[in-house]
Design a protein around this motif. Structure first.
Motif, short mmCIF file in Angstrom:
data_model
loop_
_atom_site.label_atom_id
_atom_site.label_comp_id
_atom_site.label_asym_id
_atom_site.label_seq_id
_atom_site.Cartn_x
_atom_site.Cartn_y
_atom_site.Cartn_z
N PRO A 121 0.81 -1.24 0.00
CA PRO A 121 0.00 0.00 0.00
C PRO A 121 0.83 1.28 0.00
CG PRO A 121 -0.11 -1.10 2.15
CD PRO A 121 0.52 -2.06 1.19
N ARG A 122 2.11 1.18 0.38
CA ARG A 122 2.95 2.37 0.38
C ARG A 122 3.98 2.34 -0.75
NH1 ARG A 122 1.23 5.05 4.64
NH2 ARG A 122 0.69 3.99 6.58
N LEU A 180 -6.79 9.20 9.13
CA LEU A 180 -5.47 9.56 8.66
C LEU A 180 -4.43 9.38 9.75
CD1 LEU A 180 -6.34 12.83 6.73
CD2 LEU A 180 -6.26 10.50 5.86
N ALA A 181 -3.29 8.80 9.36
CA ALA A 181 -2.22 8.60 10.33
C ALA A 181 -1.56 9.91 10.70
CB ALA A 181 -1.18 7.63 9.75
N ALA A 224 -3.43 3.20 5.12
CA ALA A 224 -3.64 2.30 3.98
C ALA A 224 -5.10 1.92 3.79
CB ALA A 224 -2.79 1.04 4.16
N THR A 225 -5.92 2.12 4.79
CA THR A 225 -7.34 1.76 4.65
C THR A 225 -8.11 2.75 3.80
OG1 THR A 225 -7.90 2.95 6.69
CG2 THR A 225 -7.36 0.60 6.89
N VAL A 226 -7.55 3.94 3.55
CA VAL A 226 -8.27 4.94 2.75
C VAL A 226 -7.50 5.35 1.49
CG1 VAL A 226 -9.60 5.87 4.67
CG2 VAL A 226 -7.34 6.82 4.19
N GLY A 228 -12.24 6.50 -0.11
CA GLY A 228 -11.07 7.24 0.34
C GLY A 228 -10.60 8.22 -0.74
N PHE A 229 -9.33 8.15 -1.09
CA PHE A 229 -8.80 9.02 -2.13
C PHE A 229 -7.81 8.21 -2.96
CE2 PHE A 229 -5.59 9.10 1.05
CZ PHE A 229 -4.40 9.38 0.42
#
Length: 262
Positions: free
Chosen positions: A99-100, A151-152, A159-161, A167-168
Protein backbone atom coordinates in the motif's frame (compact mmCIF):
# COMPACT_ATOMS: atom_id res chain seq x y z
CA UNK A 1 3.86 32.72 -24.69
CA UNK A 2 5.06 33.14 -21.11
CA UNK A 3 6.16 30.01 -19.25
CA UNK A 4 7.47 29.87 -15.69
CA UNK A 5 8.47 26.75 -13.78
CA UNK A 6 9.68 26.72 -10.19
CA UNK A 7 10.23 23.56 -8.15
CA UNK A 8 11.92 23.83 -4.77
CA UNK A 9 12.59 21.09 -2.20
CA UNK A 10 11.23 21.56 1.28
CA UNK A 11 14.55 20.42 2.70
CA UNK A 12 17.74 21.12 0.72
CA UNK A 13 19.28 17.99 2.23
CA UNK A 14 16.60 15.75 0.66
CA UNK A 15 15.75 15.11 -3.01
CA UNK A 16 12.83 17.06 -4.38
CA UNK A 17 10.01 14.51 -4.80
CA UNK A 18 7.96 16.84 -7.02
CA UNK A 19 8.23 16.72 -10.81
CA UNK A 20 7.33 19.41 -13.32
CA UNK A 21 7.65 19.81 -17.07
CA UNK A 22 6.24 21.75 -20.00
CA UNK A 23 6.15 19.99 -23.36
CA UNK A 24 6.05 21.91 -26.63
CA UNK A 25 5.73 19.87 -29.84
CA UNK A 26 8.11 20.46 -32.73
CA UNK A 27 5.24 21.79 -34.81
CA UNK A 28 4.90 24.71 -32.41
CA UNK A 29 1.18 24.07 -32.14
CA UNK A 30 -0.18 23.65 -28.62
CA UNK A 31 1.63 22.20 -25.65
CA UNK A 32 1.24 20.39 -22.35
CA UNK A 33 2.31 20.52 -18.74
CA UNK A 34 2.86 17.88 -16.07
CA UNK A 35 3.09 18.40 -12.31
CA UNK A 36 3.52 15.56 -9.81
CA UNK A 37 3.84 15.56 -6.05
CA UNK A 38 5.54 12.41 -4.82
CA UNK A 39 4.00 11.05 -1.63
CA UNK A 40 6.61 10.82 1.13
CA UNK A 41 6.08 7.52 2.98
CA UNK A 42 6.54 7.14 6.73
CA UNK A 43 9.73 5.41 7.91
CA UNK A 44 9.73 1.68 7.34
CA UNK A 45 9.27 -0.81 4.54
CA UNK A 46 7.35 0.20 1.43
CA UNK A 47 8.18 -2.89 -0.61
CA UNK A 48 10.21 -0.97 -3.19
CA UNK A 49 13.92 -0.64 -3.89
CA UNK A 50 13.40 2.76 -5.49
CA UNK A 51 12.89 6.21 -4.05
CA UNK A 52 9.83 8.41 -4.45
CA UNK A 53 12.09 10.79 -6.40
CA UNK A 54 12.87 7.97 -8.87
CA UNK A 55 9.18 7.16 -9.24
CA UNK A 56 8.15 10.78 -9.84
CA UNK A 57 10.86 11.24 -12.45
CA UNK A 58 9.90 8.01 -14.25
CA UNK A 59 6.18 8.68 -14.24
CA UNK A 60 6.66 12.35 -15.09
CA UNK A 61 8.89 11.52 -18.04
CA UNK A 62 6.34 9.09 -19.46
CA UNK A 63 3.51 11.60 -19.01
CA UNK A 64 5.53 14.35 -20.70
CA UNK A 65 6.42 12.17 -23.68
CA UNK A 66 2.94 10.81 -24.28
CA UNK A 67 1.11 14.10 -23.76
CA UNK A 68 3.23 15.63 -26.54
CA UNK A 69 3.52 12.70 -28.94
CA UNK A 70 0.14 11.00 -28.59
CA UNK A 71 -2.47 13.66 -29.11
CA UNK A 72 -4.86 10.93 -30.25
CA UNK A 73 -5.05 9.69 -26.63
CA UNK A 74 -7.12 11.28 -23.88
CA UNK A 75 -5.29 12.48 -20.79
CA UNK A 76 -6.81 9.62 -18.80
CA UNK A 77 -5.44 7.15 -21.34
CA UNK A 78 -2.04 8.84 -21.14
CA UNK A 79 -2.04 8.55 -17.35
CA UNK A 80 -3.05 4.89 -17.53
CA UNK A 81 -0.29 4.04 -20.02
CA UNK A 82 2.30 6.03 -18.07
CA UNK A 83 1.46 4.27 -14.80
CA UNK A 84 1.71 0.92 -16.56
CA UNK A 85 5.05 1.81 -18.16
CA UNK A 86 6.44 2.94 -14.81
CA UNK A 87 5.16 -0.16 -13.03
CA UNK A 88 6.75 -2.43 -15.61
CA UNK A 89 10.09 -0.71 -14.99
CA UNK A 90 10.31 -2.15 -11.46
CA UNK A 91 7.73 -4.92 -11.15
CA UNK A 92 10.47 -7.57 -11.25
CA UNK A 93 12.31 -6.13 -8.27
CA UNK A 94 9.63 -4.54 -6.08
CA UNK A 95 6.36 -5.44 -4.36
CA UNK A 96 3.97 -3.13 -6.18
CA UNK A 97 1.02 -4.48 -4.19
CA UNK A 98 2.39 -2.84 -1.03
CA UNK A 99 0.00 0.00 0.00
CA UNK A 100 2.95 2.37 0.38
CA UNK A 101 4.58 1.58 -2.95
CA UNK A 102 5.88 4.86 -4.48
CA UNK A 103 3.05 7.09 -5.65
CA UNK A 104 2.24 10.66 -6.62
CA UNK A 105 -0.50 13.20 -7.16
CA UNK A 106 -0.98 14.28 -10.78
CA UNK A 107 -1.88 17.41 -12.73
CA UNK A 108 -1.96 17.22 -16.52
CA UNK A 109 -3.01 19.94 -18.93
CA UNK A 110 -2.80 20.00 -22.72
CA UNK A 111 -3.80 22.73 -25.12
CA UNK A 112 -4.28 23.07 -28.86
CA UNK A 113 -5.51 25.90 -31.04
CA UNK A 114 -9.09 25.43 -29.91
CA UNK A 115 -9.16 23.30 -26.76
CA UNK A 116 -7.66 22.98 -23.26
CA UNK A 117 -7.81 19.51 -21.68
CA UNK A 118 -7.12 18.85 -18.00
CA UNK A 119 -6.71 16.01 -15.49
CA UNK A 120 -6.22 16.26 -11.72
CA UNK A 121 -5.69 13.34 -9.35
CA UNK A 122 -5.42 13.94 -5.59
CA UNK A 123 -4.51 17.19 -3.87
CA UNK A 124 -2.38 19.13 -6.34
CA UNK A 125 -4.29 21.93 -8.10
CA UNK A 126 -4.88 23.40 -11.54
CA UNK A 127 -6.08 26.98 -11.93
CA UNK A 128 -7.63 28.29 -15.16
CA UNK A 129 -7.84 32.04 -15.80
CA UNK A 130 -10.42 33.44 -18.24
CA UNK A 131 -9.78 36.43 -20.53
CA UNK A 132 -11.82 38.48 -18.03
CA UNK A 133 -9.48 37.50 -15.20
CA UNK A 134 -11.80 35.04 -13.45
CA UNK A 135 -9.93 32.11 -11.89
CA UNK A 136 -11.49 28.64 -11.75
CA UNK A 137 -9.79 25.98 -9.60
CA UNK A 138 -9.84 22.38 -10.79
CA UNK A 139 -9.51 20.24 -7.66
CA UNK A 140 -9.82 16.62 -6.60
CA UNK A 141 -11.05 17.13 -3.03
CA UNK A 142 -11.44 13.51 -1.95
CA UNK A 143 -8.49 13.61 0.46
CA UNK A 144 -9.96 16.63 2.25
CA UNK A 145 -13.24 14.73 2.70
CA UNK A 146 -11.62 11.73 4.38
CA UNK A 147 -12.39 11.80 8.14
CA UNK A 148 -9.28 12.92 10.02
CA UNK A 149 -9.60 9.92 12.30
CA UNK A 150 -8.76 7.77 9.27
CA UNK A 151 -5.47 9.56 8.66
CA UNK A 152 -2.22 8.60 10.33
CA UNK A 153 -0.97 12.21 10.02
CA UNK A 154 -1.53 15.32 7.95
CA UNK A 155 0.55 14.12 5.00
CA UNK A 156 0.43 10.34 5.27
CA UNK A 157 -2.93 8.67 4.96
CA UNK A 158 -3.64 5.24 6.37
CA UNK A 159 -3.64 2.30 3.98
CA UNK A 160 -7.34 1.76 4.65
CA UNK A 161 -8.27 4.94 2.75
CA UNK A 162 -5.46 5.35 0.20
CA UNK A 163 -6.49 4.10 -3.24
CA UNK A 164 -9.63 2.62 -1.75
CA UNK A 165 -13.31 3.21 -2.47
CA UNK A 166 -14.59 5.91 -0.15
CA UNK A 167 -11.07 7.24 0.34
CA UNK A 168 -8.80 9.02 -2.13
CA UNK A 169 -6.59 8.04 -5.07
CA UNK A 170 -3.01 8.62 -6.21
CA UNK A 171 -0.99 7.35 -9.17
CA UNK A 172 0.88 4.29 -7.90
CA UNK A 173 1.06 0.91 -9.66
CA UNK A 174 -2.52 0.37 -10.89
CA UNK A 175 -3.27 1.91 -14.33
CA UNK A 176 -7.02 1.82 -13.65
CA UNK A 177 -6.61 4.74 -11.24
CA UNK A 178 -6.76 7.01 -14.29
CA UNK A 179 -10.52 6.53 -14.34
CA UNK A 180 -10.68 8.15 -10.88
CA UNK A 181 -9.15 11.45 -12.00
CA UNK A 182 -11.05 14.70 -12.39
CA UNK A 183 -11.03 15.44 -16.13
CA UNK A 184 -12.58 17.90 -18.52
CA UNK A 185 -12.14 20.24 -21.47
CA UNK A 186 -12.55 23.99 -21.93
CA UNK A 187 -12.53 25.98 -25.19
CA UNK A 188 -9.12 27.58 -25.67
CA UNK A 189 -10.79 30.96 -26.17
CA UNK A 190 -12.07 30.79 -22.57
CA UNK A 191 -8.58 30.36 -21.05
CA UNK A 192 -5.81 32.93 -21.29
CA UNK A 193 -3.50 31.41 -18.67
CA UNK A 194 -3.20 28.47 -16.31
CA UNK A 195 -1.19 27.44 -13.29
CA UNK A 196 -0.47 24.00 -11.83
CA UNK A 197 0.69 23.71 -8.22
CA UNK A 198 1.60 21.04 -5.70
CA UNK A 199 0.20 21.36 -2.19
CA UNK A 200 3.50 22.78 -0.97
CA UNK A 201 2.60 25.91 -2.96
CA UNK A 202 -1.17 25.89 -2.43
CA UNK A 203 -0.53 26.20 1.34
CA UNK A 204 -0.76 29.96 0.72
CA UNK A 205 -4.52 29.42 0.27
CA UNK A 206 -5.31 26.13 1.95
CA UNK A 207 -3.19 26.25 5.12
CA UNK A 208 -2.29 29.86 5.76
CA UNK A 209 -5.45 31.44 4.29
CA UNK A 210 -3.54 34.44 2.95
CA UNK A 211 -6.02 34.82 0.09
CA UNK A 212 -8.22 32.96 -2.36
CA UNK A 213 -7.32 31.24 -5.63
CA UNK A 214 -7.73 34.50 -7.53
CA UNK A 215 -5.30 36.20 -5.18
CA UNK A 216 -2.79 33.39 -5.58
CA UNK A 217 -3.05 33.58 -9.36
CA UNK A 218 -2.57 37.36 -9.28
CA UNK A 219 0.57 36.94 -7.19
CA UNK A 220 2.04 34.50 -9.72
CA UNK A 221 1.05 36.64 -12.69
CA UNK A 222 2.38 39.93 -11.29
CA UNK A 223 5.33 38.79 -9.15
CA UNK A 224 6.25 35.42 -10.62
CA UNK A 225 6.11 31.79 -9.53
CA UNK A 226 9.19 32.11 -7.31
CA UNK A 227 7.53 34.95 -5.39
CA UNK A 228 4.67 32.66 -4.38
CA UNK A 229 7.05 29.96 -3.14
CA UNK A 230 9.07 32.59 -1.26
CA UNK A 231 5.92 33.86 0.44
CA UNK A 232 4.99 30.34 1.52
CA UNK A 233 8.48 29.77 2.93
CA UNK A 234 8.26 33.00 4.93
CA UNK A 235 4.90 31.98 6.36
CA UNK A 236 6.21 28.51 7.22
CA UNK A 237 9.23 29.84 9.07
CA UNK A 238 7.16 32.37 11.02
CA UNK A 239 4.65 29.73 11.98
CA UNK A 240 6.94 26.80 12.78
CA UNK A 241 5.82 26.71 16.41
CA UNK A 242 2.18 26.36 15.40
CA UNK A 243 2.67 23.12 13.47
CA UNK A 244 0.57 21.10 15.89
CA UNK A 245 -2.26 23.63 15.86
CA UNK A 246 -2.38 23.69 12.06
CA UNK A 247 -1.90 19.91 11.87
CA UNK A 248 1.01 20.18 9.49
CA UNK A 249 3.33 17.18 9.47
CA UNK A 250 6.40 19.20 8.50
CA UNK A 251 7.44 22.82 8.49
CA UNK A 252 8.37 22.90 4.81
CA UNK A 253 7.17 20.83 1.86
CA UNK A 254 8.40 20.48 -1.70
CA UNK A 255 6.73 23.31 -3.63
CA UNK A 256 6.15 23.47 -7.38
CA UNK A 257 4.45 26.09 -9.56
CA UNK A 258 4.07 25.98 -13.36
CA UNK A 259 2.54 29.05 -15.01
CA UNK A 260 1.61 29.26 -18.71
CA UNK A 261 0.10 32.29 -20.44
CA UNK A 262 -0.63 32.67 -24.12
Amino acid sequence: MRIELVSEPGDPARPNEDFASVGLPASGQGGSLVVLDGVTPPPGDDGCLHSVHWFSARLGGALTELSVSRRDLTLAEILSRSVLRTSEAHSDTCDLSHPRTPQATVVLARWSGDLVEYLVLSDSALLLESPAGEVTPVLDDRLSRVPRASLASDAIADATVRNKEGGFFTAAADPSVAARAVTGTVPRAEVRALAALTDGATRWVEKFEEGDWGGLFTTVRKEGAQALVDRVRTLERADAEARARLRRSKTHDDATVVFVEW
